[in-house]
Design a protein around this motif. Structure first.
Motif, PDB file in Angstrom:
ATOM      1  N   LEU A  81      78.990  -5.593 -42.189  1.00  0.00           N
ATOM      2  CA  LEU A  81      79.013  -4.141 -42.033  1.00  0.00           C
ATOM      3  C   LEU A  81      79.843  -3.475 -43.127  1.00  0.00           C
ATOM      4  N   ARG A  84      77.806  -3.271 -46.285  1.00  0.00           N
ATOM      5  CA  ARG A  84      76.804  -2.208 -46.248  1.00  0.00           C
ATOM      6  C   ARG A  84      77.446  -0.832 -46.363  1.00  0.00           C
ATOM      7  N   LEU A  85      78.584  -0.634 -45.707  1.00  0.00           N
ATOM      8  CA  LEU A  85      79.267   0.649 -45.796  1.00  0.00           C
ATOM      9  C   LEU A  85      79.811   0.919 -47.198  1.00  0.00           C
ATOM     10  N   ILE A 129      82.819  -1.504 -32.649  1.00  0.00           N
ATOM     11  CA  ILE A 129      83.356  -1.256 -33.982  1.00  0.00           C
ATOM     12  C   ILE A 129      84.636  -0.445 -33.832  1.00  0.00           C
ATOM     13  N   LEU A 135      86.420   3.001 -37.766  1.00  0.00           N
ATOM     14  CA  LEU A 135      85.444   3.354 -38.799  1.00  0.00           C
ATOM     15  C   LEU A 135      85.920   4.594 -39.552  1.00  0.00           C
ATOM     16  N   THR A 140      71.704   4.266 -42.673  1.00  0.00           N
ATOM     17  CA  THR A 140      73.025   3.708 -42.391  1.00  0.00           C
ATOM     18  C   THR A 140      73.152   3.299 -40.923  1.00  0.00           C
ATOM     19  N   ASP A 178      71.374   0.152 -40.282  1.00  0.00           N
ATOM     20  CA  ASP A 178      72.143  -1.021 -40.709  1.00  0.00           C
ATOM     21  C   ASP A 178      73.212  -1.388 -39.691  1.00  0.00           C
ATOM     22  N   LEU A 179      73.872  -0.363 -39.139  1.00  0.00           N
ATOM     23  CA  LEU A 179      74.947  -0.637 -38.190  1.00  0.00           C
ATOM     24  C   LEU A 179      74.407  -1.070 -36.834  1.00  0.00           C
TER      25      LEU A 179
END
Length: 472
Positions: A78, A81-82, A106, A109, A175, A178-179
């Motif tokens: 993650l 990707r971020l 998570i 963030l 996004t 992806d998460l």
């Protein structure tokens, strides 16, 4: 005789050894190779020694190792990707797994604008909980629920040495994909906060909505025939620490073009809370009054129509003896005069209904309709609070729901009438039974009275006969 002596000698030898015990009519030595526990342990060890046992043991060890390593792997993926966001950089502090409920959390963030030092991050949240909806899973659909706790979102206007921060540079849907590699069906925000900041304005502007609660449902429901807007988003928030904002959006998440019905109601916001924005953009400030805002927007196939209706009651922009720059005080006085002229005197209400339409790339506003709205409110009839045409915004789903409610109401009324008729019939039966019982009771009383009178007559006859015998 010899066999008996031999048996006695063996018994004496056995009882002299404390390691021997009698169990269930026989003796056995604890720890001896034939003990049941050792036999079971031996069988288990023998099974583990087989090829199948070794494979099972290896799988168990791998599963335990994978469970320990999985949070670190997910966190690493993650964060990678971020780190590749367009125009932004994101990072999370930790990931916790809860495999028993199909969820992961998570923590910490943070997403910031790259290319310059921003005074505020674009997005922060201490916790996002992502879990599988088991109810939907039982129906054969793999969908997720997201709960975001205390998020803060900052939109910043360019100016004052600060670059613009609106989030337009990145595709946030990708996004989120992806998460959360699952279709999102339910989205919840708890105690959120959104800011609009303009550091280039004088004074600086910070419009905020806090204590925000959001519930979005039906984002991935199976499309039903004739169901135009299956998803629903409900938002409640406090504005500028005092006003109340309620927004409802019904939308179709499958359409490429925005397809939704929106209604918005902002109530009871003191005008003084807007003074930084009024000073920065209009050059005036409010001394008193309450503001409201209502809006309905209807969007289909890339086009939209609707209205925005701001209003203020008891608005005061100027007070005698007000201190400040001469031109600022003069501007406040002029604006107060204009407001007094165009407010509805009976309601002390300044209001305007602005019709909007067009495409999202090229919105249109009819200026003559705006002027007509101001004049109508001032000199004809005050514009009323609330949504202007709620009937025009009923979706097909709501119409069907309304018809279902009407049918259910009719059925309920029929049930009530049937129950009332049954109750009346029961009351009539009970009354008839009571009257029959009363008649039977009266008949019994009459029989008892007749029997009593007959008994009295017989008794009198016996007395007279007795008297005659005594006289004779």
């Amino acid at each position: 005789m010899a066999s008996t002596l031999l048996w006695a000698s063996r018994m004496q030898a056995d009882t002299s050894n404390p390691e021997l015990h009698f169990e269930a009519g026989r003796t056995e030595r604890r720890g001896a190779p034939g003990h049941p526990r050792l036999r079971r342990a031996g069988r288990f060890g023998a099974r583990l020694a087989t090829r199948t046992g070794k494979v099972i043991l290896a799988l168990i060890v791998l599963l335990i190792a994978a469970r320990i390593a999985l949070p670190y792997v997910v966190e690493h993926v993650l964060n990678e990707r971020l780190a590749r966001l367009e125009g932004y950089y994101g990072h999370i502090d930790d990931v916790d797994m809860a495999l028993w409920r199909g969820a992961y959390r998570i923590e910490g963030l943070r997403i910031v604008k790259t290319g310059g030092e921003q005074p505020e991050p674009f997005f922060t949240t201490p916790e996002i909980d992502i879990s599988v909806e088991w109810e939907a899973l039982l129906d054969g659909k793999v969908v997720a629920e997201i709960v975001v706790v205390r998020p803060v979102l900052n939109f910043i206007v360019q100016g004052g040495g600060v670059q613009e921060q609106t989030g337009e540079e990145n595709d946030w849907r990708a996004t989120v994909d992806d998460l959360v590699p699952l279709t999102i069906n339910r989205f919840v925000v708890r105690d959120g906060e959104v800011h609009y900041r303009d550091y280039g304005a004088s004074p600086r502007v910070d419009l905020r909505a806090d204590r925000m609660q959001v519930l979005a449902r039906g984002l991935s429901n199976v499309r039903r025939e004739g169901e135009d807007l299956p998803a629903h988003v409900h938002l409640e928030s406090r504005v500028q620490r005092s006003g109340s904002l309620v927004t409802d959006v019904r939308l179709d998440p499958w359409q490429e073009q925005p397809t939704f019905d929106l209604d918005l109601r902002l109530r009871d916001l003191p005008a003084r809370e807007l003074n930084p924005m009024l000073r920065a953009y209009a050059g005036v400030d409010a001394e008193g009054g309450t503001t409201f805002l209502y809006s309905e927007i209807h969007a289909r196939e890339g086009r939209f129509r609707g209205y925005v209706k701001p209003m203020a009651e008891g608005l005061s922009l100027f007070e005698l003896g007000e201190e400040g720059d001469f031109f600022d005080v003069l501007g406040d006085a002029i604006m107060q005069l204009v407001a007094e002229v165009f407010e509805n005197q009976g309601e002390d209400r300044l209001a305007i209904e602005v019709p909007v339409s067009g495409t999202f790339e090229s919105p249109e506003v009819d200026p003559w309709a705006v002027v007509g709205s101001v004049l109508r409110n001032a000199f004809v009839e005050a514009i009323q609070h609330g949504l202007a045409n709620p009937g025009d915004w009923t979706t097909a789903e709501e119409a069907r729901a309304q018809r279902r409610e009407e049918r259910e109401q009719r059925r309920e009324e029929a049930r009530e009438r049937r129950d009332e008729a049954q109750q009346q019939a029961q009351e009539r039966r009970e009354e008839a039974q009571e009257r029959a019982e009363e008649r039977r009771e009266e008949a019994r009383e009459r029989r008892e009275e007749a029997q009593q009178r007959a008994e009295e007559r017989r008794e009198e006859a016996r007395e007279r006969a007795e008297e005659r015998r005594e006289e004779g």
